[in-house]
Design a protein around this motif. Structure first.
Motif, PDB file in Angstrom:
ATOM      1  N   ARG A  40     -50.811  28.979   4.607  1.00 43.54           N
ATOM      2  CA  ARG A  40     -50.345  29.975   3.639  1.00 43.54           C
ATOM      3  C   ARG A  40     -51.426  31.027   3.368  1.00 43.54           C
ATOM      4  NH1 ARG A  40     -47.565  25.571   2.292  1.00 43.54           N
ATOM      5  NH2 ARG A  40     -49.096  24.620   0.919  1.00 43.54           N
ATOM      6  N   SER A  41     -52.679  30.591   3.273  1.00 46.39           N
ATOM      7  CA  SER A  41     -53.761  31.542   2.997  1.00 46.39           C
ATOM      8  C   SER A  41     -53.956  32.513   4.159  1.00 46.39           C
ATOM      9  CB  SER A  41     -55.062  30.802   2.700  1.00 46.39           C
ATOM     10  OG  SER A  41     -55.583  30.205   3.869  1.00 46.39           O
ATOM     11  N   MET A  95     -55.064  39.234  11.996  1.00 50.62           N
ATOM     12  CA  MET A  95     -55.000  38.660  10.650  1.00 50.62           C
ATOM     13  C   MET A  95     -56.197  39.101   9.817  1.00 50.62           C
ATOM     14  SD  MET A  95     -53.356  34.877  10.805  1.00 50.62           S
ATOM     15  CE  MET A  95     -54.397  34.153  12.034  1.00 50.62           C
ATOM     16  N   PHE A  96     -57.355  39.269  10.470  1.00 54.07           N
ATOM     17  CA  PHE A  96     -58.553  39.711   9.764  1.00 54.07           C
ATOM     18  C   PHE A  96     -58.548  41.224   9.564  1.00 54.07           C
ATOM     19  CE2 PHE A  96     -60.024  35.638  11.270  1.00 54.07           C
ATOM     20  CZ  PHE A  96     -60.939  35.222  10.320  1.00 54.07           C
ATOM     21  N   ASP A  97     -58.104  41.954  10.588  1.00 49.46           N
ATOM     22  CA  ASP A  97     -58.145  43.421  10.585  1.00 49.46           C
ATOM     23  C   ASP A  97     -56.928  43.961   9.839  1.00 49.46           C
ATOM     24  OD1 ASP A  97     -58.652  46.093  11.157  1.00 49.46           O
ATOM     25  OD2 ASP A  97     -57.855  45.958  13.192  1.00 49.46           O
ATOM     26  N   LYS A  98     -56.972  43.860   8.524  1.00 52.74           N
ATOM     27  CA  LYS A  98     -55.814  44.183   7.693  1.00 52.74           C
ATOM     28  C   LYS A  98     -55.339  45.624   7.833  1.00 52.74           C
ATOM     29  CE  LYS A  98     -55.109  40.250   5.750  1.00 52.74           C
ATOM     30  NZ  LYS A  98     -53.961  39.462   6.137  1.00 52.74           N
ATOM     31  N   ASP A  99     -56.263  46.583   7.995  1.00 52.35           N
ATOM     32  CA  ASP A  99     -55.841  47.982   8.084  1.00 52.35           C
ATOM     33  C   ASP A  99     -55.535  48.419   9.520  1.00 52.35           C
ATOM     34  OD1 ASP A  99     -58.360  48.280   9.174  1.00 52.35           O
ATOM     35  OD2 ASP A  99     -59.136  49.535   7.558  1.00 52.35           O
ATOM     36  N   ARG A 110     -64.267  39.328   3.376  1.00 52.97           N
ATOM     37  CA  ARG A 110     -64.368  38.764   2.027  1.00 52.97           C
ATOM     38  C   ARG A 110     -62.981  38.382   1.499  1.00 52.97           C
ATOM     39  NH1 ARG A 110     -66.589  42.735   0.074  1.00 52.97           N
ATOM     40  NH2 ARG A 110     -68.743  42.095   0.296  1.00 52.97           N
ATOM     41  N   GLN A 111     -61.999  39.276   1.707  1.00 52.35           N
ATOM     42  CA  GLN A 111     -60.641  39.004   1.230  1.00 52.35           C
ATOM     43  C   GLN A 111     -60.054  37.761   1.889  1.00 52.35           C
ATOM     44  OE1 GLN A 111     -58.087  42.457   1.527  1.00 52.35           O
ATOM     45  NE2 GLN A 111     -59.663  43.782   0.660  1.00 52.35           N
ATOM     46  N   LEU A 112     -60.225  37.637   3.196  1.00 46.77           N
ATOM     47  CA  LEU A 112     -59.681  36.475   3.889  1.00 46.77           C
ATOM     48  C   LEU A 112     -60.390  35.199   3.447  1.00 46.77           C
ATOM     49  CD1 LEU A 112     -57.633  35.412   5.924  1.00 46.77           C
ATOM     50  CD2 LEU A 112     -59.402  35.608   7.652  1.00 46.77           C
ATOM     51  N   MET A 113     -61.685  35.249   3.300  1.00 44.98           N
ATOM     52  CA  MET A 113     -62.421  34.056   2.875  1.00 44.98           C
ATOM     53  C   MET A 113     -61.986  33.643   1.468  1.00 44.98           C
ATOM     54  SD  MET A 113     -64.008  33.273   5.535  1.00 44.98           S
ATOM     55  CE  MET A 113     -65.029  31.934   4.961  1.00 44.98           C
ATOM     56  N   ARG A 114     -61.703  34.620   0.594  1.00 38.52           N
ATOM     57  CA  ARG A 114     -61.189  34.296  -0.739  1.00 38.52           C
ATOM     58  C   ARG A 114     -59.846  33.582  -0.644  1.00 38.52           C
ATOM     59  NH1 ARG A 114     -62.290  39.617  -3.387  1.00 38.52           N
ATOM     60  NH2 ARG A 114     -64.455  39.388  -3.910  1.00 38.52           N
ATOM     61  N   LYS A 115     -58.990  34.092   0.258  1.00 41.13           N
ATOM     62  CA  LYS A 115     -57.682  33.445   0.431  1.00 41.13           C
ATOM     63  C   LYS A 115     -57.837  32.009   0.907  1.00 41.13           C
ATOM     64  CE  LYS A 115     -54.774  37.461   1.366  1.00 41.13           C
ATOM     65  NZ  LYS A 115     -53.926  38.110   2.376  1.00 41.13           N
ATOM     66  N   LEU A 116     -58.907  31.749   1.654  1.00 40.78           N
ATOM     67  CA  LEU A 116     -59.184  30.396   2.129  1.00 40.78           C
ATOM     68  C   LEU A 116     -59.878  29.547   1.069  1.00 40.78           C
ATOM     69  CD1 LEU A 116     -60.378  31.161   5.757  1.00 40.78           C
ATOM     70  CD2 LEU A 116     -58.260  30.013   5.083  1.00 40.78           C
TER      71      LEU A 116
END
Length: 153
Positions: A40-41, A95-99, A110-116
């Motif tokens: 989910r993250s 998935m990492f390259d949001k833009d 940072r955003q992905l690691m927070r989601k994890l």
């Protein structure tokens, strides 16, 4: 089944760190709930049944959870698949390259690691970027990312 010999000492340490991140309660096992949270993250909509099937596929001792040796075997299969299928690496990169600009920035990481569930300091994020950033531009491009996924091969 894959053994520790399939990995260098450094790769085993990386797998231990990943396992510890997924093993949220630190009990030495990854449960279906923990694995579901990971999916989910990462934005993957896996059903409970799909997560349970994945655990069953990896759970060689039948105890309903993934221990480190089972995780290592799973990572060995993932390593082989990444070597055989670059498209999977491309999808993971997306998935990492949001833009979608072809670069993973410190903010995206940072955003992905927070989601994890990992709250990293700016210095820790900077160190992760520096480790992968072969061209020194302060970001991770696809080639640098793929190299990391393929354990620098």
């Amino acid at each position: 089944m894959a053994t520790k010999e399939a990995f260098s000492k450094e790769e085993i340490e990386e797998c231990k760190a990943a396992f510890a991140m997924f093993d949220k309660d630190g009990d030495g096992h990854i449960t279906t709930d923990e694995l579901g949270d990971i999916f989910r993250s990462l934005g993957q909509l896996a059903t409970d049944e799909e997560v349970e099937d994945l655990v069953k596929e990896v759970d060689t001792d039948g105890d309903g959870v993934i221990d480190f040796s089972e995780f290592l075997a799973m990572m060995s299969k993932q390593k082989e698949m990444a070597e055989d299928e670059p498209d999977m690496a491309r999808e993971a990169f997306k998935m990492f390259d949001k833009d979608g600009n072809g670069q993973i920035t410190a903010d995206e990481l940072r955003q992905l690691m927070r989601k994890l569930g990992e709250s990293l300091t700016g210095k820790e994020i900077e160190m992760m970027i520096e480790e992968a950033d072969a061209d020194g531009d302060g970001q991770i491009n696809y080639e640098e990312f793929a190299k990391l996924l393929l354990y620098n091969k």
